[in-house]
Scaffold this active site. Structure first.
Site, PDB file in Angstrom:
ATOM      1  N   VAL B  99     -49.230  46.865 -25.230  1.00 23.21           N
ATOM      2  CA  VAL B  99     -50.240  47.498 -26.063  1.00 23.21           C
ATOM      3  C   VAL B  99     -51.009  48.454 -25.168  1.00 23.21           C
ATOM      4  CG1 VAL B  99     -52.262  47.138 -27.546  1.00 23.21           C
ATOM      5  CG2 VAL B  99     -50.451  45.386 -27.443  1.00 23.21           C
ATOM      6  N   CYS B 100     -51.289  49.642 -25.678  1.00 23.95           N
ATOM      7  CA  CYS B 100     -52.183  50.571 -24.980  1.00 23.95           C
ATOM      8  C   CYS B 100     -51.590  50.871 -23.597  1.00 23.95           C
ATOM      9  CB  CYS B 100     -53.581  49.928 -24.928  1.00 23.95           C
ATOM     10  SG  CYS B 100     -54.970  51.002 -24.532  1.00 23.95           S
ATOM     11  N   THR B 101     -52.410  50.949 -22.558  1.00 29.02           N
ATOM     12  CA  THR B 101     -51.909  51.277 -21.229  1.00 29.02           C
ATOM     13  C   THR B 101     -51.127  50.135 -20.590  1.00 29.02           C
ATOM     14  OG1 THR B 101     -54.081  50.695 -20.348  1.00 29.02           O
ATOM     15  CG2 THR B 101     -53.654  53.033 -20.727  1.00 29.02           C
TER      16      THR B 101
END
Lengths: 218, 218
Positions: B99-101
């Site tokens: 998820v995300c970075t």
């Protein structure tokens, strides 16, 4: 902006963390996770520990109060210390908010009497026993009390609250920061759109579980 | 279904808790929050503590791996023990997700080489330095690797993953259980829909912060 998010054993993690992720990004936000005793509580599944950093007494004058839900709200709604704290801080708070069955805790504290409010769709009707009027909206704002539907609705609630507290431009920046452009892969997120048979099965299973029966009974 | 969700100092809470709330409801789910040392880590804002229950060594063969993002991913992407664990468990896992970075951590471990992937919109282009092809979709499935856009996208990702793992009916029941029928109050959740000036301000501020610079530099 002092924001108290209440934690207790058996909380549903996303109920608390969704609003946290939004409200912690308010300018000047000071978020305190508060509960009976500092230290770890386990969430409703038992699989995650969250930390209570402050006792309720240590947060006597929050600007915003958020009460999450979860299986643990049945006990929380009978916790006299928690209910007394909610009654004490609500008059001075700018916003008193809940997610999911957290509204049952607010109701048990007397905060929802005569108000429109919502909760998780399975337990929304339980609010009537506390003098509240259940509303089917995902987020219900009645004066300074903001209630949200089940679990994931806390994100929508908190963005509404962020706009009320700090203005729409701030809320829009937070929304972009958390990249909240949801794309649910299915349309079954509410009983109005889901297969009625599925909704019936979930409702019956939940209501058959004594641990999840609201309002709290002796 | 053994699900390992990685935690580290400076994780973004919703990145981890969104997928957790979905995947913990899979039939037979056994969720382990895993990291370097058992005990508390603090999230990126410092305001919330989450508990690591298991060391990485204690979860040598997860079926599903989820790596969340946050400011802490800059350090996590340089953590040789974490990268070695990802390389070791990925071949045996049915799904490796981020998820995300968190996708930058997967990329640093070599998992995204030659794959299509996404990340938080501000840092998505950083994936190219690791041999991945950045894609603007909210959820990208490339073989057994599933990556999500920023923060809140982990919920959409996990519902997709739940359907891939256990079938659409199970995923629909989970969606209804967490009442995931989102109603964002504004349309600024992605750079494509937000005011370009707002997106530019957020991007410039994030990229000016050395703690948030990707790929990791000495």
């Amino acid at each position: 902006v002092l924001i108290a998010i209440v934690l207790f054993e058996g909380v549903t993690a996303l109920d608390a963390v969704g609003p946290y992720e939004v409200l912690a990004r308010l300018p000047g936000a000071d978020v305190r996770f508060a509960g009976r005793r500092p230290g770890e509580v386990r969430t409703d599944t038992g699989a995650l520990g969250l930390t209570i950093d402050a006792t309720l007494d240590e947060v006597p004058a929050p600007d915003i109060v958020v009460v999450p839900g979860g299986a643990g709200t049945r006990a929380a709604a009978g916790d006299d210390d928690l209910l007394a704290w909610i009654r004490a801080v609500h008059p001075g708070a700018r916003w008193t908010a809940s997610v999911c069955t957290g509204s049952i805790v607010l109701a048990a504290a007397g905060v929802l009497r005569g108000r429109r409010a919502t909760s998780h769709w399975i337990w929304r009707d339980a609010l009537t026993a506390f003098g509240a009027t259940p509303v089917e909206d995902r987020v219900v704002v009645d004066g300074d009390v903001v209630t949200a539907a089940g679990v994931s609705a806390g994100i929508d609630m908190a963005l509404r609250l962020a706009a009320l507290e700090a203005g729409e431009e701030v809320a829009r920046a937070i929304q972009l920061g958390i990249e909240y452009a949801p794309e649910p892969p299915f349309d079954s997120g509410s009983p109005a759109s889901a297969d009625p048979a599925l909704a019936g099965r979930l409702r019956d299973a939940a209501r058959a579980d004594p641990a999840l029966r609201f309002p709290p009974v002796a």
